[in-house]
Design a protein around this motif. Structure first.
Motif, mmCIF file in Angstrom:
data_model
loop_
_atom_site.group_PDB
_atom_site.id
_atom_site.type_symbol
_atom_site.label_atom_id
_atom_site.label_comp_id
_atom_site.label_asym_id
_atom_site.label_seq_id
_atom_site.Cartn_x
_atom_site.Cartn_y
_atom_site.Cartn_z
ATOM 1 N N LEU A 41 8.076 4.055 -1.774
ATOM 2 C CA LEU A 41 7.789 2.630 -1.664
ATOM 3 C C LEU A 41 6.623 2.381 -0.715
ATOM 4 O O LEU A 41 5.726 1.583 -1.008
ATOM 5 C CB LEU A 41 9.027 1.875 -1.190
ATOM 6 C CG LEU A 41 8.866 0.370 -0.916
ATOM 7 C CD1 LEU A 41 8.282 -0.357 -2.130
ATOM 8 C CD2 LEU A 41 10.194 -0.243 -0.499
ATOM 9 N N ILE A 42 6.615 3.069 0.431
ATOM 10 C CA ILE A 42 5.528 2.883 1.394
ATOM 11 C C ILE A 42 4.207 3.356 0.799
ATOM 12 O O ILE A 42 3.167 2.711 0.973
ATOM 13 C CB ILE A 42 5.855 3.629 2.708
ATOM 14 C CG1 ILE A 42 7.042 2.952 3.409
ATOM 15 C CG2 ILE A 42 4.649 3.660 3.639
ATOM 16 C CD1 ILE A 42 7.638 3.769 4.539
ATOM 17 N N GLY A 43 4.241 4.452 0.067
ATOM 18 C CA GLY A 43 3.027 4.925 -0.590
ATOM 19 C C GLY A 43 2.542 3.952 -1.648
ATOM 20 O O GLY A 43 1.327 3.724 -1.782
ATOM 21 N N PHE A 44 3.465 3.375 -2.386
ATOM 22 C CA PHE A 44 3.113 2.384 -3.415
ATOM 23 C C PHE A 44 2.475 1.165 -2.760
ATOM 24 O O PHE A 44 1.459 0.642 -3.251
ATOM 25 C CB PHE A 44 4.373 1.982 -4.179
ATOM 26 C CG PHE A 44 4.127 1.100 -5.368
ATOM 27 C CD1 PHE A 44 3.849 1.649 -6.606
ATOM 28 C CD2 PHE A 44 4.191 -0.288 -5.254
ATOM 29 C CE1 PHE A 44 3.623 0.831 -7.716
ATOM 30 C CE2 PHE A 44 3.970 -1.108 -6.345
ATOM 31 C CZ PHE A 44 3.688 -0.546 -7.591
ATOM 32 N N ALA A 45 3.058 0.717 -1.658
ATOM 33 C CA ALA A 45 2.522 -0.448 -0.952
ATOM 34 C C ALA A 45 1.134 -0.150 -0.381
ATOM 35 O O ALA A 45 0.239 -1.005 -0.423
ATOM 36 C CB ALA A 45 3.475 -0.863 0.158
ATOM 37 N N ALA A 46 0.955 1.057 0.155
ATOM 38 C CA ALA A 46 -0.346 1.426 0.708
ATOM 39 C C ALA A 46 -1.423 1.382 -0.369
ATOM 40 O O ALA A 46 -2.565 0.960 -0.107
ATOM 41 C CB ALA A 46 -0.268 2.821 1.331
ATOM 42 N N ALA A 47 -1.059 1.801 -1.577
ATOM 43 C CA ALA A 47 -2.007 1.761 -2.688
ATOM 44 C C ALA A 47 -2.365 0.335 -3.082
ATOM 45 O O ALA A 47 -3.382 0.103 -3.752
ATOM 46 C CB ALA A 47 -1.437 2.513 -3.890
ATOM 47 N N HIS A 48 -1.542 -0.616 -2.652
ATOM 48 C CA HIS A 48 -1.802 -2.029 -2.920
ATOM 49 C C HIS A 48 -2.389 -2.736 -1.695
ATOM 50 O O HIS A 48 -2.389 -3.975 -1.633
ATOM 51 C CB HIS A 48 -0.521 -2.732 -3.370
ATOM 52 C CG HIS A 48 -0.133 -2.427 -4.791
ATOM 53 N ND1 HIS A 48 0.365 -1.190 -5.174
ATOM 54 C CD2 HIS A 48 -0.188 -3.179 -5.928
ATOM 55 C CE1 HIS A 48 0.618 -1.216 -6.476
ATOM 56 N NE2 HIS A 48 0.288 -2.399 -6.958
ATOM 57 N N GLY A 49 -2.845 -1.974 -0.726
ATOM 58 C CA GLY A 49 -3.577 -2.549 0.399
ATOM 59 C C GLY A 49 -2.778 -2.831 1.653
ATOM 60 O O GLY A 49 -3.316 -3.394 2.610
ATOM 61 N N TYR A 50 -1.515 -2.447 1.693
ATOM 62 C CA TYR A 50 -0.693 -2.704 2.874
ATOM 63 C C TYR A 50 -0.854 -1.569 3.886
ATOM 64 O O TYR A 50 -0.987 -0.399 3.507
ATOM 65 C CB TYR A 50 0.783 -2.860 2.488
ATOM 66 C CG TYR A 50 1.070 -4.135 1.727
ATOM 67 C CD1 TYR A 50 1.455 -5.290 2.399
ATOM 68 C CD2 TYR A 50 0.937 -4.185 0.343
ATOM 69 C CE1 TYR A 50 1.711 -6.467 1.703
ATOM 70 C CE2 TYR A 50 1.184 -5.351 -0.359
ATOM 71 C CZ TYR A 50 1.574 -6.493 0.328
ATOM 72 O OH TYR A 50 1.806 -7.658 -0.371
ATOM 73 N N ASP A 51 -0.822 -1.931 5.159
ATOM 74 C CA ASP A 51 -0.872 -0.930 6.209
ATOM 75 C C ASP A 51 0.450 -0.162 6.229
ATOM 76 O O ASP A 51 1.511 -0.771 6.408
ATOM 77 C CB ASP A 51 -1.092 -1.604 7.564
ATOM 78 C CG ASP A 51 -1.051 -0.611 8.703
ATOM 79 O OD1 ASP A 51 0.027 -0.483 9.332
ATOM 80 O OD2 ASP A 51 -2.074 0.042 8.941
ATOM 81 N N PRO A 52 0.424 1.158 6.042
ATOM 82 C CA PRO A 52 1.675 1.923 5.907
ATOM 83 C C PRO A 52 2.609 1.810 7.105
ATOM 84 O O PRO A 52 3.821 1.640 6.928
ATOM 85 C CB PRO A 52 1.194 3.362 5.724
ATOM 86 C CG PRO A 52 -0.197 3.233 5.199
ATOM 87 C CD PRO A 52 -0.763 1.998 5.840
ATOM 88 N N GLN A 53 2.080 1.888 8.306
ATOM 89 C CA GLN A 53 2.931 1.854 9.493
ATOM 90 C C GLN A 53 3.553 0.483 9.696
ATOM 91 O O GLN A 53 4.745 0.359 9.993
ATOM 92 C CB GLN A 53 2.124 2.268 10.731
ATOM 93 C CG GLN A 53 1.688 3.720 10.705
ATOM 94 C CD GLN A 53 2.860 4.681 10.572
ATOM 95 O OE1 GLN A 53 3.894 4.518 11.228
ATOM 96 N NE2 GLN A 53 2.713 5.678 9.712
ATOM 97 N N LEU A 54 2.763 -0.560 9.528
ATOM 98 C CA LEU A 54 3.292 -1.913 9.691
ATOM 99 C C LEU A 54 4.260 -2.250 8.560
ATOM 100 O O LEU A 54 5.290 -2.898 8.784
ATOM 101 C CB LEU A 54 2.152 -2.928 9.745
ATOM 102 C CG LEU A 54 2.544 -4.376 10.051
ATOM 103 C CD1 LEU A 54 3.333 -4.469 11.353
ATOM 104 C CD2 LEU A 54 1.301 -5.273 10.098
ATOM 105 N N PHE A 55 3.934 -1.791 7.355
ATOM 106 C CA PHE A 55 4.830 -2.014 6.217
ATOM 107 C C PHE A 55 6.177 -1.335 6.467
ATOM 108 O O PHE A 55 7.231 -1.926 6.215
ATOM 109 C CB PHE A 55 4.189 -1.473 4.937
ATOM 110 C CG PHE A 55 5.003 -1.733 3.697
ATOM 111 C CD1 PHE A 55 4.786 -2.870 2.935
ATOM 112 C CD2 PHE A 55 5.992 -0.845 3.286
ATOM 113 C CE1 PHE A 55 5.532 -3.116 1.790
ATOM 114 C CE2 PHE A 55 6.744 -1.085 2.151
ATOM 115 C CZ PHE A 55 6.514 -2.224 1.401
ATOM 116 N N LYS A 56 6.137 -0.101 6.963
ATOM 117 C CA LYS A 56 7.380 0.615 7.247
ATOM 118 C C LYS A 56 8.201 -0.122 8.296
ATOM 119 O O LYS A 56 9.430 -0.256 8.150
ATOM 120 C CB LYS A 56 7.072 2.033 7.720
ATOM 121 C CG LYS A 56 8.321 2.848 8.035
ATOM 122 C CD LYS A 56 7.966 4.263 8.475
ATOM 123 C CE LYS A 56 9.219 5.076 8.771
ATOM 124 N NZ LYS A 56 8.878 6.466 9.191
#
Length: 256
Positions: A41-56
């Motif tokens: 999920l975090i990888g998918f979000a990162a591919a959509h422009g989200y910051d991985p650490q903040l998203f997590k």
């Protein structure tokens, strides 16, 4: 299956059977699943422009909020906390919800690629259905319905006529709180004494017995954080449960 004092008690006239999912119907290690789920999920979000650490951080905060809170829908608790941590306004939060939905419709299925369903699970569910028992999926309500239905597919339980599934859209509490189980009973008009809870977690699933539910502890993927004395409850493998289901009479009465 080892006999226990519960087995010798007067048999219950069940009107519904509640099932846990993780480690019960779905034969997978919970920690392995969560690690794979969060990573994808975090990888998918990162591919959509989200910051991985903040998203997590937002993801974990929202998940924790669902487990801790009472009184509002888990979906609402998750998104309020997720948006606050990530700093999303209403429009950006709506866009994030669309990203989550796309993930569950596409990449999420790959998390279950390594799961091999237990044939005894589907046989037990089908036999209970044939005997007229309403089936309820009493799973930890942290996922949207589309994700829960996908995970049922991993368990080989697609098409099983569950009358109720707990999801983050329809639940206002979570295991091991008694309010979680009471909410299901109230929604279906059931008394606790009329229900059997089938699960693998001695804390999250067997707590239902405090309300008066009967229980069967599945031991294939047993989680026992409280060092529970298994002789105090019906228990055994999924194959044992299937054999026990074969001894049950027809359902005592349908849910109105």
């Amino acid at each position: 299956m080892a006999n226990s004092p519960c087995v010798a008690d007067e048999p219950r006239a069940y009107r519904a059977i509640f099932f846990d999912l993780d480690g019960t119907l779905l034969p997978m290690d919970l920690d392995e699943f969560l690690n794979a789920y969060f990573a994808r999920l975090i990888g998918f979000a990162a591919a959509h422009g989200y910051d991985p650490q903040l998203f997590k951080k937002a993801l974990m905060t929202g998940t924790h909020a669902m487990i801790q809170q009472d009184g509002v829908r888990n979906e609402q608790a998750f998104w309020q906390n997720f948006a606050t941590v990530y700093g999303l306004d209403d429009q950006a939060c709506a866009q994030a919800q669309e990203v989550f939905a796309e993930f569950y419709q596409t990449d999420f299925c790959r998390v279950g690629d390594t799961v091999t369903p237990n044939p005894a699970t589907r046989k037990a569910l089908d036999l209970l259905s044939q005997k007229g028992y309403p089936l309820v999926l009493a799973t930890m309500p942290l996922f949207p319905r589309m994700a829960v239905e996908e995970r049922l597919r991993w368990a080989g339980a697609q098409g099983v006529p569950f009358v109720y599934l707990t999801t983050y859209e329809n639940s206002t509490s979570a295991k091991p709180k008694l309010a979680y189980y009471q909410e299901i009973l109230d929604a279906l008009g059931l008394q606790a004494s009329e229900v059997l809870m089938v699960g693998n977690n001695t804390q999250e699933d067997l707590v239902a017995m405090e309300l008066g539910l009967d229980a069967f502890l599945i031991t294939d993927w047993l989680l026992d954080p409280i060092a529970y004395d298994k002789t105090q409850v019906k228990h055994g493998s999924m194959e044992d449960f299937l054999a026990w289901v074969g001894t049950l009479p027809a359902c005592a009465g349908q849910i109105q």
